[in-house]
Design an enzyme around this catalytic site. Structure first.
Site, PDB file in Angstrom:
ATOM      1  N   CYS A 104      40.854   1.049 -21.470  1.00  0.00           N
ATOM      2  CA  CYS A 104      41.022   2.257 -20.652  1.00  0.00           C
ATOM      3  C   CYS A 104      41.335   1.872 -19.200  1.00  0.00           C
ATOM      4  O   CYS A 104      42.428   1.423 -18.903  1.00  0.00           O
ATOM      5  CB  CYS A 104      39.772   3.136 -20.779  1.00  0.00           C
ATOM      6  SG  CYS A 104      40.018   4.850 -20.273  1.00  0.00           S
ATOM      7  N   HIS A 190      39.189   3.727 -26.822  1.00  0.00           N
ATOM      8  CA  HIS A 190      37.906   3.012 -26.818  1.00  0.00           C
ATOM      9  C   HIS A 190      37.617   2.428 -28.204  1.00  0.00           C
ATOM     10  O   HIS A 190      37.085   3.121 -29.074  1.00  0.00           O
ATOM     11  CB  HIS A 190      36.783   3.954 -26.390  1.00  0.00           C
ATOM     12  CG  HIS A 190      36.840   4.335 -24.948  1.00  0.00           C
ATOM     13  ND1 HIS A 190      36.233   3.592 -23.960  1.00  0.00           N
ATOM     14  CD2 HIS A 190      37.455   5.368 -24.313  1.00  0.00           C
ATOM     15  CE1 HIS A 190      36.468   4.149 -22.785  1.00  0.00           C
ATOM     16  NE2 HIS A 190      37.205   5.227 -22.973  1.00  0.00           N
ATOM     17  N   GLU A 192      35.340   0.443 -28.976  1.00  0.00           N
ATOM     18  CA  GLU A 192      33.911   0.150 -29.135  1.00  0.00           C
ATOM     19  C   GLU A 192      33.110   1.289 -29.741  1.00  0.00           C
ATOM     20  O   GLU A 192      31.974   1.077 -30.192  1.00  0.00           O
ATOM     21  CB  GLU A 192      33.300  -0.238 -27.768  1.00  0.00           C
ATOM     22  CG  GLU A 192      33.170   0.889 -26.763  1.00  0.00           C
ATOM     23  CD  GLU A 192      34.410   1.141 -25.920  1.00  0.00           C
ATOM     24  OE1 GLU A 192      34.276   1.748 -24.847  1.00  0.00           O
ATOM     25  OE2 GLU A 192      35.516   0.743 -26.346  1.00  0.00           O
ATOM     26  N   GLY A 245       6.422  12.971 -29.834  1.00  0.00           N
ATOM     27  CA  GLY A 245       6.340  13.071 -31.288  1.00  0.00           C
ATOM     28  C   GLY A 245       7.656  12.758 -31.960  1.00  0.00           C
ATOM     29  O   GLY A 245       7.740  12.667 -33.181  1.00  0.00           O
ATOM     30  N   GLY A 246       8.705  12.555 -31.139  1.00  0.00           N
ATOM     31  CA  GLY A 246       9.993  12.160 -31.678  1.00  0.00           C
ATOM     32  C   GLY A 246      10.001  10.684 -32.015  1.00  0.00           C
ATOM     33  O   GLY A 246       9.051   9.950 -31.726  1.00  0.00           O
ATOM     34  N   VAL A 247      11.094  10.227 -32.596  1.00  0.00           N
ATOM     35  CA  VAL A 247      11.160   8.843 -33.067  1.00  0.00           C
ATOM     36  C   VAL A 247      11.070   7.846 -31.911  1.00  0.00           C
ATOM     37  O   VAL A 247      10.412   6.812 -32.027  1.00  0.00           O
ATOM     38  CB  VAL A 247      12.435   8.607 -33.920  1.00  0.00           C
ATOM     39  CG1 VAL A 247      13.700   8.805 -33.117  1.00  0.00           C
ATOM     40  CG2 VAL A 247      12.413   7.218 -34.547  1.00  0.00           C
ATOM     41  N   ASP A 248      11.684   8.153 -30.758  1.00  0.00           N
ATOM     42  CA  ASP A 248      11.706   7.194 -29.649  1.00  0.00           C
ATOM     43  C   ASP A 248      10.306   6.925 -29.107  1.00  0.00           C
ATOM     44  O   ASP A 248       9.881   5.774 -28.996  1.00  0.00           O
ATOM     45  CB  ASP A 248      12.605   7.702 -28.512  1.00  0.00           C
ATOM     46  CG  ASP A 248      13.997   8.053 -28.980  1.00  0.00           C
ATOM     47  OD1 ASP A 248      14.418   7.511 -30.019  1.00  0.00           O
ATOM     48  OD2 ASP A 248      14.663   8.872 -28.333  1.00  0.00           O
ATOM     49  N   ASP A 522      34.874   9.632 -18.440  1.00  0.00           N
ATOM     50  CA  ASP A 522      33.716   8.890 -17.939  1.00  0.00           C
ATOM     51  C   ASP A 522      33.016   9.595 -16.780  1.00  0.00           C
ATOM     52  O   ASP A 522      32.157   9.009 -16.127  1.00  0.00           O
ATOM     53  CB  ASP A 522      34.093   7.462 -17.506  1.00  0.00           C
ATOM     54  CG  ASP A 522      34.331   6.553 -18.702  1.00  0.00           C
ATOM     55  OD1 ASP A 522      33.508   6.595 -19.629  1.00  0.00           O
ATOM     56  OD2 ASP A 522      35.325   5.821 -18.702  1.00  0.00           O
ATOM     57  N   LYS A 685      32.172  14.880 -28.861  1.00  0.00           N
ATOM     58  CA  LYS A 685      31.712  14.237 -27.621  1.00  0.00           C
ATOM     59  C   LYS A 685      32.487  12.947 -27.447  1.00  0.00           C
ATOM     60  O   LYS A 685      32.318  12.038 -28.258  1.00  0.00           O
ATOM     61  CB  LYS A 685      30.220  13.937 -27.691  1.00  0.00           C
ATOM     62  CG  LYS A 685      29.679  13.219 -26.443  1.00  0.00           C
ATOM     63  CD  LYS A 685      28.213  12.865 -26.565  1.00  0.00           C
ATOM     64  CE  LYS A 685      27.719  12.191 -25.303  1.00  0.00           C
ATOM     65  NZ  LYS A 685      26.286  11.826 -25.377  1.00  0.00           N
TER      66      LYS A 685
END
Length: 693
Positions: A104, A190, A192, A245-248, A522, A685
């Site tokens: 880019c 992109h 990646e 309480g989320g995964v993270d 970006d 996105k």
């Protein structure tokens, strides 16, 4: 060769090169120009068993050569190569005999250095596109002549530099250049990200075939590395971990429990009043099963009435501050996030005080991920990434604590899918590991708060363009200056597809008077939402095509939705005043509960990465002659499929999710009092972020 983009070399150029004492024989250096996907490049390279290190764009060529790097990758970035504030770089990086892949912005840099030109064109590309490739080029070996890639740029290569040839095109736009003899390659897209279907093949070709990397770099055991880091930093101190309480946050807590003694870990779940239905209760029960004792704090009142300090204005560069409005009277998405983040920290400090702990001896732990820091433009992730949105766990106050060394973030180099793998290695239950993400600010950022409509000077003209697009087959018979603009921004293939869609379906397309956050080129964008309605049954493939096309033509639009129900005759031009009040939150909480309950029962929850349900201040179907005030609100269903949450696509009804499941959600949500219409987000996105705020 002269220095580029600056009269002199920055004082710290090359100063971050790991103190100059390391040797990276066989490794790849990634020069960071500020792309949101900079860390994703690093991750993709390491997935291919090649060591990579990220250094500032201004790193001098001699330092790269001395350190023994085998190849250079230059990331994308939010700047224009001709801008006065464009980042400095050493043009000698292209002439030290190292293979270079410019992505880019990196491609545009390369083209400019060798005498080519770059222009800001009328066509902006943000999304997934089919491009043509020269698959005889070493970079594209093994690929088809047409490939699906992610493009997100406004500037484009105009004149190609001498010695380079065009090896990829997106319509009339140059999408790839190469000087094979010098092993210099540039791609406008992109490779990646997951949205570029064969991007990994392109990177593998560059690393192995072009750069000659050996692929003997295996990733260290991430779990052991995290545990080592926690032990080293915390020692015998206490750690306060904020659990959603989320995964993270759960994986973060599990790592803390494994690294430290149980009495060192204080797990706190703060009910901020923005949780999903019965969320706090289920969090406490789930974590108890894991042997994690949780202190639950009901802090809804503190959050509703929370404030923070903010700059006097966006333009004010002085340290002067102002007190924000209370959260329940705030409409700005950025201010909402900052208030919530700072209130979390204030309550955490209160917990420390209540437990008679010494603040200087207590660390704050968070399950912050790499995408959070990248989108917040945190220096931990990238020195140059443009701010997309402030994350509640990366506010100014959190950054201050981080600078003081008081924040533990063991997952800061992980992406969501990697955290799930780590969670399984830690023996966490699958139902918890595979849960859909839920943001720390909760439902607060899923209510589009507004006091007045978002209507700028470009509103009428943009609406006229949308009318031409929605009725393209008829519009081409009536020449108009805006029609020429539409044609200039689209390829012949796009126009043929538009003709086909609009001749078969009766569509309305118009702006909605609200704004949402997105990421375009970006950079952060607060832009319009385009609504599409029809008297026909929705043709989802055609709608997805329009959702890709419209933001390319209208750069002031970053999101496109389909509106269920009969054609919208009078699009709303005002809004229902909406704040974070208990009534508004109750409405959204019920809509969220109904939608997720139906998704779970359908068995398709595992196919969808995340499904935010959003409440908007829009009241449709009012007769303008009766001057009926706007008093209802509308709901958006935002299905999202992704591997890393840096890029993603909506679930197409009839493909990734059954149409009848979506229609059942619409039926049940419509029964909630005060709901006007249901919409379905069609946006990938980029240009739209996962969440609407």
């Amino acid at each position: 060769m002269a220095l580029c983009n600056g009269d002199s070399k920055p004082e710290n150029a090359g100063g971050d090169l790991k103190d100059g004492c390391h040797h990276y024989e066989g490794a790849v250096v990634i020069l960071d120009a500020g792309a949101q996907y900079g860390k994703v490049i690093d991750r993709r390279v390491r997935e291919l068993f090649v060591q990579s290190e990220i250094f500032p764009l201004e790193t001098p060529a001699f330092a790269i050569k001395e350190q023994g790097f085998r190849a250079i990758i230059i990331s994308g970035g939010p700047n224009s190569v001709y801008a006065e504030d464009a980042p400095w770089f050493d043009p000698a990086i292209f002439t030290i005999g190292k293979p270079v892949l410019g992505i880019c912005y990196g491609m545009q840099m390369m083209n400019k250095v060798f005498g080519g030109t770059v222009h800001k064109k009328s066509v902006r590309e943000d999304g997934v596109f089919n491009i043509s490739m020269d698959n005889t080029c070493s970079l594209f070996r093994g690929l088809q002549k047409e490939e699906i890639v992610l493009l997100t740029h406004g500037d484009s290569v105009d004149k190609v530099a001498d010695g380079f040839k065009v090896v990829a095109r997106s319509g009339n736009i140059v999408a790839g250049i190469a000087n094979e003899s010098k092993k210099l390659y540039g791609v406008q897209f992109h490779p990646e990200v997951g949205l570029t279907e064969n991007g990994k093949v392109i990177l593998k070709n560059f690393l192995y075939d072009i750069a000659g990397c050996s692929g003997n770099f295996t990733v260290q055991n991430r779990e052991l590395e995290c545990i080592r880091e926690i032990k080293e930093k915390v020692g015998t101190s206490k750690v306060l971990v904020l659990l959603s309480g989320g995964v993270d946050s759960t994986v973060c807590t599990a790592l803390l429990n494994r690294a430290l003694n149980q009495d060192q870990v204080i797990a706190v779940h703060i009910d901020n009043g923005f949780m999903r239905k019965r969320e706090s209760q289920s969090v406490e029960e789930a974590l108890k099963k894991l042997g994690i004792q949780v202190k639950v704090i009901n802090a809804a009142h503190s959050f509703y009435n929370g404030t923070t300090t903010l700059p006097i204005s966006d333009e004010d560069r002085t340290p002067r501050k102002r007190i924000s409005k209370t959260l329940n009277m705030t409409t700005s998405p950025e201010e909402k996030r900052k208030i919530i983040g700072d209130t979390f920290v204030k309550i955490a400090n209160e917990v420390i005080g209540e437990m008679s702990l010494k603040p200087e001896e207590v660390f704050l732990a968070q399950g912050t991920l790499r995408p959070d820091l990248i989108e917040s433009a945190s220096l931990v992730a990238s020195g140059k990434a443009e701010l997309i949105k402030t994350h509640h766990n990366d506010t100014e106050l959190i950054r201050k604590l981080r600078e003081e060394g008081k924040v533990i973030e063991p997952l800061k180099d992980f992406h969501k899918d990697e955290v799930r793998i780590l969670g399984r290695e830690l023996d966490l239950p699958e139902e918890l590991v595979s849960r859909h993400p839920f943001p720390g600010p909760g439902l607060a950022i899923r209510v589009i708060c507004a006091e007045e409509p978002y209507i700028c000077k470009d509103f009428p003209e943009t609406n006229n363009i949308l009318k031409i697009v929605a009725d393209f087959s008829a519009s081409v018979k009536k020449p108009h200056t805006l029609l020429q603009r539409v044609k200039a921004c689209t390829t012949e293939e796009d126009q043929e597809k538009l003709m086909e869609i609009t001749s078969q379906h009766s569509l309305n397309a118009f702006l909605l008077p609200i704004k949402t956050v997105g990421v375009q080129g970006d950079c952060r964008s607060y832009s319009y939402v385009c609504g599409i309605s029809s008297k026909d049954e929705p043709d989802w493939e055609s709608l997805i095509f329009l959702a890709r096309l419209i933001p390319r033509m209208c750069h002031n639009i970053n999101r496109v939705v389909y509106i269920f129900g009969p054609p919208v005759k009078e699009p709303p031009t005002d809004v229902t005043p909406t704040f974070l009040t208990t009534g508004v939150l109750s409405t959204l909480r019920q809509a969220d509960f109904e939608a997720h309950n139906i998704l779970r029962e359908s068995g398709y929850a595992g196919k969808i990465s995340q499904m935010p349900v959003i409440l908007t201040p829009l009241h449709f179907d009012r007769d303008p002659l009766q001057k009926q005030p706007s008093c209802q609100r509308s709901v958006v269903i935002r299905t999202f499929i992704t591997s890393d949450f840096m890029t993603g696509v909506p679930a197409t009804p009839g493909n990734e999710i059954p149409v009848e499941v979506v229609l059942k959600m619409v039926t049940e949500i419509k029964k909630i009092p005060g709901i006007s219409r249901i919409m379905y987000d069609l946006t990938s996105k980029p240009p739209g972020t996962t969440e609407w705020e």
